[in-house]
Design a protein around this motif. Sequence first.
Motif: not given
Length: 85
Positions: A1-15, A76-85
């Motif tokens: 049985m596979p071992e569980p792994i732990s990750i960090t998820v960085k969230l931006f904008a809508i996430y 892991v980073v989730l990056i949606p499209p971002v607008s603005g200046g």
Amino acid sequence: MPEPISITVKLFAIYQEAYGQPEVQWQFSEGATVGAVRDRALAEHPKLEAWRDRTRLGLNLQFVADDTPLKDGDEVVLIPPVSGG
């Protein structure tokens, strides 16, 4: 049985808005991919589904394909499209 792994998820904008925080800690089965991270976020917050094909995936500070395998301790980073200046 596979071992569980732990990750960090960085969230931006809508996430980050959906989760109300800048990052989360998740566990996956060994052999999971970066795409599984995005899929879990969309499953937990279905309103994010519109961003599925427009979200860039980063792994340890590099953009990667969604089939890239995860390792314990990855960031892991989730990056949606971002607008603005």
